[in-house]
Design a protein around this motif. Structure first.
Motif, short mmCIF file in Angstrom:
data_model
loop_
_atom_site.label_atom_id
_atom_site.label_comp_id
_atom_site.label_asym_id
_atom_site.label_seq_id
_atom_site.Cartn_x
_atom_site.Cartn_y
_atom_site.Cartn_z
N THR A 40 -6.12 1.33 -7.54
CA THR A 40 -6.27 2.77 -7.76
C THR A 40 -6.98 3.00 -9.08
N CYS A 41 -7.73 4.11 -9.15
CA CYS A 41 -8.50 4.45 -10.36
C CYS A 41 -8.36 5.93 -10.66
N PRO A 88 -11.95 7.19 -5.73
CA PRO A 88 -12.06 5.83 -5.18
C PRO A 88 -12.72 4.90 -6.18
N CYS A 89 -12.15 3.73 -6.33
CA CYS A 89 -12.69 2.77 -7.30
C CYS A 89 -14.12 2.39 -6.97
N THR A 90 -14.48 2.43 -5.68
CA THR A 90 -15.85 2.08 -5.29
C THR A 90 -16.86 3.09 -5.81
N CYS A 111 -16.39 -6.58 -11.71
CA CYS A 111 -16.54 -5.15 -11.44
C CYS A 111 -16.67 -4.40 -12.76
N PRO A 146 -14.94 4.91 2.03
CA PRO A 146 -14.17 5.92 1.29
C PRO A 146 -15.05 7.12 0.97
N LYS A 197 -14.33 -8.30 -3.40
CA LYS A 197 -14.87 -6.95 -3.59
C LYS A 197 -14.07 -6.24 -4.67
N CYS A 198 -14.67 -5.21 -5.24
CA CYS A 198 -13.97 -4.47 -6.29
C CYS A 198 -12.66 -3.89 -5.78
N GLN A 199 -12.66 -3.40 -4.54
CA GLN A 199 -11.43 -2.79 -4.03
C GLN A 199 -10.36 -3.82 -3.71
N ASP A 200 -10.71 -5.12 -3.76
CA ASP A 200 -9.69 -6.15 -3.56
C ASP A 200 -8.72 -6.22 -4.73
N HIS A 247 -1.45 1.01 0.31
CA HIS A 247 -1.20 -0.29 -0.31
C HIS A 247 0.28 -0.63 -0.12
#
Length: 544
Positions: free
Chosen positions: A109-110, A118-120, A134, A237, A102-105, A453
């Protein structure tokens, strides 16, 4: 000289000039950024999906490798297993989506325009020429392959994965303890049931765990309470609105007004498609297909990378529509509608053109191509598609994209540039990250640790796996170019008149004189001649 003016007007009717030297970047769409990890599958997902499809871990690796790495650049041994137990290309593509990170894997942080989000909310999972990646600020094509998406099944599997991965950890720890431990008691894991991975790549997964691991996963799926696992779906998120319009535009130049990412290279997963550790990144136009594997640059672990971007904008006047696209050298969006993409661009046109060639040659298209035409198998990708590309047939073939096409043309000849387009030129610089011996001494890591994290507290892991990526506009203004008519009809007539006046002393009065001498004067002279002839004839007749 008159011939040269005519030739210049007929062959090169368009001129490109500088319209502005101070065009603000705030008017530009920020480039799309596509980030790919070289590891295309999560180990625990491979095991879980392998149990569902009755495949061992080695067979699952072979399936994924054969799809994203048909040349076997990094997976010769795994791909060889596929010949014993092959699967259909559609099934392989479906599995690729189900086991992809997944992108959050790997996007920890963004920040966008100096605002944390949230990166999502910023990134979406897209299919590229190197598997699922991603992408930020990208515009999806009109048609997306159905088997590549599988949204309902993916959502269900992701909800299960949140607790079934702990079942895999639990079984792996117990299995290794029973059959010879491979983990050091000091690694922070201590074989605790259902504990989180220590991020030290200490767990070793192999086919010896089968079929026991599948039975254990089945039991945990039926009754998570038996395995002491929490089957509740993790909270989503919060959605933070980062801009009113999409694709996004930057607030200005400089790194504080761009995109900043803290990345994990996922070095513990074991289906790499490259020979290096790190990620591939491609900065491109939002409408462009993300050819990360062919055009992306590398981001290694333990590095901070800065990508400064300079944009160039070109627009065309409506007067150019009166010219044939071949003469003007570009297409307006509504003149060349593409089958799978919303807006015309040269890169998207080339993708469709090359896919048409591959389909004509091999009766299939690569798995990452848009549309729902049959996907090329591993054998066809290796023996037909790659061979055609290597032999460069793709750069000279008869295309059906133009109805009046009679001669062989390459895709770049068929696909002219867009009349209105924006291009981006990126410059990459990097340095070692972090420069402190404790994570809490670096603000970015300190904030990431505060966002749970906690594994970033291990400075050895940070140095070996974590990277920083900053992408921003270098200048606050750019050059803007304008395509326009080189000569209008008025200009053309004026140039002809000027040459004639310079070389022949020709003027409007001269033109009137020419008309007079060849019309009125000729008429009156002819009439006078006839009258004189009739008079002379009458006189002679009267004398006789």
């Amino acid at each position: 000289m008159m011939s040269k003016i005519w030739t210049r007007w007929a062959d090169s009717p368009v001129i490109t000039s500088v319209a502005s030297t101070n065009y603000p970047v705030t008017n530009l769409v920020f480039p799309a950024v596509t980030v790919c990890t070289v590891n295309k599958a999560v180990n625990e997902k491979l095991i879980i999906q392998g149990c569902r499809y009755n495949k061992t871990l080695s067979e699952m690796k072979a399936i994924i490798s054969s799809l994203v790495d048909p040349e076997g650049r990094n997976n010769d041994d795994n791909v060889a297993l596929l010949n014993k137990n092959p699967v259909s290309p559609d099934t392989a593509l479906k599995l690729l989506r189900l086991v992809a990170p997944k992108c959050q894997d790997y996007l920890l942080t963004c920040r966008w325009n100096n605002q944390a989000a949230p990166c999502t909310n910023l990134f979406k999972l897209v299919l590229t020429d190197t598997g699922y990646c991603c992408s930020f600020n990208t515009v999806e094509p009109k048609t997306i392959r159905k088997t590549a998406r599988s949204d309902a099944e993916v959502l269900k599997q992701e909800m299960e994965y949140e607790y079934l991965q702990k079942a895999v950890w639990d079984y792996a720890d117990r299995f290794r303890d029973k059959n010879g431990p491979v983990m050091d008691e000091t690694d922070g894991n201590n074989g605790t049931t259902g504990s989180q991975d220590s991020y030290t790549c200490a767990r070793i997964y192999d086919d010896e765990m089968y079929p026991g691991v599948c039975k254990y996963i089945s039991k945990c799926r039926t009754d998570p309470g038996i395995c002491k696992l929490n089957a509740e779906a993790p909270p989503l998120p919060p959605i933070i609105k980062v801009a009113e319009e999409y694709p996004y535009k930057a607030a200005g130049s400089g790194r504080s007004r761009g995109l900043t990412l803290l990345l994990d290279t996922l070095r513990c997963d074991t289906v790499p498609t490259e020979s290096f550790k790190g990620l591939r990144v491609y900065v491109h136009h939002p409408e462009e297909f993300p050819s990360v594997g062919e055009k992306g640059f590398l981001v290694g672990p333990g590095m901070e990378n800065q990508v400064s971007v300079i944009g160039t904008d070109t627009y065309s006047t409506e007067a150019l529509r009166s010219f044939n696209p071949i003469r003007r050298g570009c297409y307006f969006t509504d003149e060349f509608p593409l089958q799978h993409y919303k807006e015309y661009s040269r890169s998207s046109c080339v993708v469709e053109c090359e896919n048409q060639f591959i389909h004509d040659e091999c009766q299939c298209i690569p798995y990452y191509s848009p549309g729902n035409t049959s996907v090329c198998s591993y054998i066809k990708m290796k023996d037909c598609v790659r061979k055609a590309i290597v032999e460069r047939k793709i750069f000279k073939f008869k295309s059906r994209m133009l109805e009046d096409d009679v001669a062989d043309k390459s895709c770049t000849e068929v696909c002219l540039p867009a009349c209105n387009e924006t291009s981006y030129d990126a410059t990459l610089t990097n340095a070692i990250f972090p420069n402190q011996h404790e994570p809490n001494m670096t603000k970015m890591l300190r904030e990431a640790i505060a966002e749970k994290h906690t594994f970033l507290q291990d400075i050895a892991y940070v140095s070996a796996s974590i990277s920083v990526l900053r992408i921003f506009f270098r200048e606050s203004s750019i050059l803007q170019y304008k395509r326009d008519e080189l000569f209008t009809w008025e200009d053309f007539v004026s140039n002809l008149g000027g040459v004639m006046g310079l070389c022949l002393g020709f003027s409007l009065l001269s033109l009137i004189e020419v008309i007079y001498w060849f019309t009125l004067r000729f008429y009156f002279d002819w009439k006078r001649y006839n009258l004189a002839h009739q008079t002379a004839t009458g006189v002679i007749t009267g004398k006789f």
